[in-house]
Design an enzyme around this catalytic site. Sequence first.
Site, PDB file in Angstrom:
ATOM      1  N   TRP A   1      52.155  82.124  26.173  1.00  0.00           N
ATOM      2  CA  TRP A   1      50.862  82.650  25.636  1.00  0.00           C
ATOM      3  C   TRP A   1      50.776  84.188  25.859  1.00  0.00           C
ATOM      4  O   TRP A   1      51.442  84.454  26.576  1.00  0.00           O
ATOM      5  CB  TRP A   1      49.948  82.091  26.154  1.00  0.00           C
ATOM      6  CG  TRP A   1      49.040  82.395  27.772  1.00  0.00           C
ATOM      7  CD1 TRP A   1      48.159  83.511  28.203  1.00  0.00           C
ATOM      8  CD2 TRP A   1      50.160  81.819  29.603  1.00  0.00           C
ATOM      9  NE1 TRP A   1      47.696  83.064  29.034  1.00  0.00           N
ATOM     10  CE2 TRP A   1      48.481  82.921  29.933  1.00  0.00           C
ATOM     11  CE3 TRP A   1      51.109  80.998  29.063  1.00  0.00           C
ATOM     12  CZ2 TRP A   1      49.389  82.153  31.034  1.00  0.00           C
ATOM     13  CZ3 TRP A   1      51.060  81.010  31.066  1.00  0.00           C
ATOM     14  CH2 TRP A   1      50.165  81.853  32.008  1.00  0.00           C
TER      15      TRP A   1
ATOM     16  N   ASP B   1      56.333  81.945  31.672  1.00  0.00           N
ATOM     17  CA  ASP B   1      56.157  80.538  33.381  1.00  0.00           C
ATOM     18  C   ASP B   1      57.862  80.687  33.602  1.00  0.00           C
ATOM     19  O   ASP B   1      58.443  80.653  33.156  1.00  0.00           O
ATOM     20  CB  ASP B   1      55.835  79.755  32.927  1.00  0.00           C
ATOM     21  CG  ASP B   1      54.163  79.109  32.783  1.00  0.00           C
ATOM     22  OD1 ASP B   1      53.417  79.857  33.277  1.00  0.00           O
ATOM     23  OD2 ASP B   1      53.207  77.976  32.440  1.00  0.00           O
TER      24      ASP B   1
END
Lengths: 188, 188, 413, 413
Positions: free
Chosen positions: B114, B133
Amino acid sequence: MSRSETPSWERHLDRWAEAAARQLARGLSRRSLLGRLGATLAGAAALPLLPVSRVSAASSDPAPAAPEGLDGPEGDPSSCQYWRHCAIDGFLCSCCGGSHTACPPGTVMSPVTWIGTCRNPADGRQYVISYNDCCGKHLCGRCLCNRNEGDRPAYLPPKSNDINWCASAPSTVYHCSTAIVLGVATES
Amino acid sequence: MSRSETPSWERHLDRWAEAAARQLARGLSRRSLLGRLGATLAGAAALPLLPVSRVSAASSDPAPAAPEGLDGPEGDPSSCQYWRHCAIDGFLCSCCGGSHTACPPGTVMSPVTWIGTCRNPADGRQYVISYNDCCGKHLCGRCLCNRNEGDRPAYLPPKSNDINWCASAPSTVYHCSTAIVLGVATES
Amino acid sequence: MRRMPAAILVLSFAVLLPPPPSGADPERPEPLPADALGVILPAPPPAPHQVWVADFVLERTAGFDANDGRLLGMLSAGVGTIAPLFSQARGEIYLPETYYSRGSRGTRTDVVTIYDAATLAPEAEVVVPPKRADVVHAMALSTLLDDGRFLAIANFTPATSVTIVDVEERRLVGEIATAGCHLVYAAGPRRFFMICGDGSLLQVTLDEAGHEQARIRTPPFFAILEDPVTEKAVRRGDEWIFVSFDGLVHSVDVAGETPRFAEPWSLLDEADRGASWRIGGVQHLAVHEASGRLYSLMHRGGPDEHKVPGTEIWVYDLETRRRVQTIGIRNLLGAFLAQQTGTPGGALLWLLERVVPNPGVDSIAVSQDADPRLFGLSRSAGTVAVWDARSGEFLRYLENVGIAPGALQAPWR
Amino acid sequence: MRRMPAAILVLSFAVLLPPPPSGADPERPEPLPADALGVILPAPPPAPHQVWVADFVLERTAGFDANDGRLLGMLSAGVGTIAPLFSQARGEIYLPETYYSRGSRGTRTDVVTIYDAATLAPEAEVVVPPKRADVVHAMALSTLLDDGRFLAIANFTPATSVTIVDVEERRLVGEIATAGCHLVYAAGPRRFFMICGDGSLLQVTLDEAGHEQARIRTPPFFAILEDPVTEKAVRRGDEWIFVSFDGLVHSVDVAGETPRFAEPWSLLDEADRGASWRIGGVQHLAVHEASGRLYSLMHRGGPDEHKVPGTEIWVYDLETRRRVQTIGIRNLLGAFLAQQTGTPGGALLWLLERVVPNPGVDSIAVSQDADPRLFGLSRSAGTVAVWDARSGEFLRYLENVGIAPGALQAPWR
């Protein structure tokens, strides 16, 4: 809650109060649990303050009718101080959907386990207690209790509460522990 | 530590102090984290007091030389208040063996992620930040940080920090999050 | 080390990256450049002051640099005991693990996962019999024999046995029956021993392929009923040092074909015993091999309080068998909190350390270098204290080491 | 339910059970009899006041009885989202799960585990494509269609699709491509819809075998850029109720072939907006179907604070679209601590609730019976507050619901 910077004195005060209170709470929990919390079922003891505090909270819930002629925590199977728990190490099944003699739904009771000898203050007798673990679901995480009367090293398995006794169950994943009377050990 | 029963007044005092301090500490942590802790990476927010407190402790460690011309927490990549973290949700990789732009050893960086837009107070520019991540090891558990500038629901994936972006990595197990500058978004 | 090309970064949903800004303002700094994508840090090189702490709720063990407090990296683990074995010669870490096909249920698989110590990424695994023992203190459950080739794993089903793995060839060698004896202690390149339920040792010698070649059973060497030794022994060269519940030191010399037992001596004198001093905690012993200093975690308490955290670390000279130093355990909670305020040397620290009750220390370990560090873990504070192991001077805290911190290891030389 | 015969209890190491005592003392009570071994409790029968709370660190969801605070039992889970689906008609619980062969790595397997609600033991599993979505709020990621036969699971790899499982036949039906649309909401026995990135809905109709029969794409029904709806909708009969970041209620009627959108209305009036009231928390909506009461978690804050915990629960009559009640959120931390002291009604409670700052509530849910309970979870306090959902009267706390509590469900009627 404001997002502004906290003044230094307030931080000091916060942290000071936090320090004092956390440790007081830990001392309290330790006292409530009788056994010290730092010891075994390894770091479960170190599940930080809130769960530890909740352990004592769970114990202070209204107790079911005291079994076996006892009032107070020694008569409350969801209390670490319950007389049968003198050599237990783990989460009390009575806080996990089971009872002090039965496993929670969907778990499996370990057939082989460790043995303690505890004195029932209601009749003064020593009883042989079998701490069968309940297995096959993840850690219960409630009512951690560690007491070590007669506990011995892992090379003496029947006396060792450090061992995960789910080793004898279909799944060795540990969930909680029971405290089952096998019989009278000695008259006193 | 005595095993004797604690007098009632002492219990009250203990618990009172515990209550006040715990909440003060929580308020403090929340302020330190800028983003409220109760929100996302779900209950990680609820990792109880001690870890939460340690989050702020980690942030109060001596910061590395402030990058990008900033002093204070906005210039400290291990602080939740660091400017790039305006839309992050997770554990800061700089507290987990990585850095704010690199994954910890043995993890894998999610290729898809994101995007947030954060203002760098050192130059006044808005930057596009990619919150990749790091994946393939269990939860890091340190320096939880949740800030939601421009965060949108999961049906708008590129704007949603609730999604586990390890979905795009070889193992979807989430470990920590980075905050990588992709470029300038707008001049202001 | 798998680097992701930047081109595949933003794919499946459209993201609008605005065009680059045009026109330069001479008064403003240049915009920050784009960062590289897909960077994975290597692990810092092994060093003596690195300490590892396991956590069975977070299912991992994490390394910390005791010099600056940084977390260095983690190994994720399966269910049960987390106790990695470190091979400096091969630059590898071996982690015995247990997995179920459905997490908490299903089919059990035990493996030894072989990690590259430079990347902390799994390189290989050896599937072993699904029997490894799970004991909460995580001690003496597996060991690397002295030349680093064979790894021995204690099994408990609850029948006991030992699994042998060849880490050079990365294969399972086999299983050795050891009924009545449990736990494993390395005793040479091809030798280990176990403790049996009568207080004796079972010593097993392997051949070059890792199969059992010989076994010896010693007589009992301690009073199994009256005063058993803990299983938490430490090793100094050919000497394994066991300590009993009542503080008697039982040394076992494994240099020869047969284990030799030294005359026991006590950590406690009459005054100590009178004041109810006893061993305590989970990992209560550490030894610095070069200096012959033995570190023992002590507290005052009753006979069933052998797991109560220690409040002092007593230091012994193994040659003279005398206590040479006492290290008071700083209040890990009080001092940690004082440090949080940013005034580590100030009046607040002084006050906090005195007012906040001391949670004590559950586990100790010491590094083996010439400038050794002593480590003390408080499980309830989630903090590791670091001392200069020679002077006893307190140096710093490692904070937030886990939710449920367990085994403490200082593996590198 | 696997009962272990008592005979196999103590096996591999000898344990000395002394002979039974001889001679009876008339003044002492009879000795306690031996307890039965191997007893496993059944789960209490489903009841409306049971509430389930997930925990992704403890990897489980646990049921609690809101009438007495007891923990009833748990389902263990794999990694990622934990959100079971409850079938009262079939007496089953369906748990979509993700497992890796080595816990955090290796081969991924996704399954739907079918639990017997009476035993909380797994009865069967259906392996599904290893693609299920993992979103931290755990909402609209899977759904049971209206007659309880087909289960739809939202996938995200990050390409989106939907997996269909037949829980009656306990088999995988297949996967439906749904590019650009995400999340799943039941809309009939053979129908579900998803939300697409432009603010429209994709409605998919299944045939009797569970395969796609038809699909409809609606126009956008809310302002995707200016004021998007949250994905945390609640359902009342044929009506799905979405609420936007700014508090606009967008209802979707799924009774007919095509979804119909009602005229939006606002939870907030000018005064509310002026005081910066807005929705907040993780699960911010609940609806009591029979009474038509809508519960909305509210707090005061800025536009990027849409996940900040709520400080009040506002109650609306869905017929009149008017706020009819405001439930102040008791201080879950202060009151919990006061309760610990054993003086729940006393002066200490009064004081604590006022002095200790209120952590607010992250998630709400309501039971569907005639005497409904409203539940409010504080993640940071680890506590669930229970109110009478009609009067708003506070009833009790459920304490220690987990380390990292997540999805809150009141599934039974």
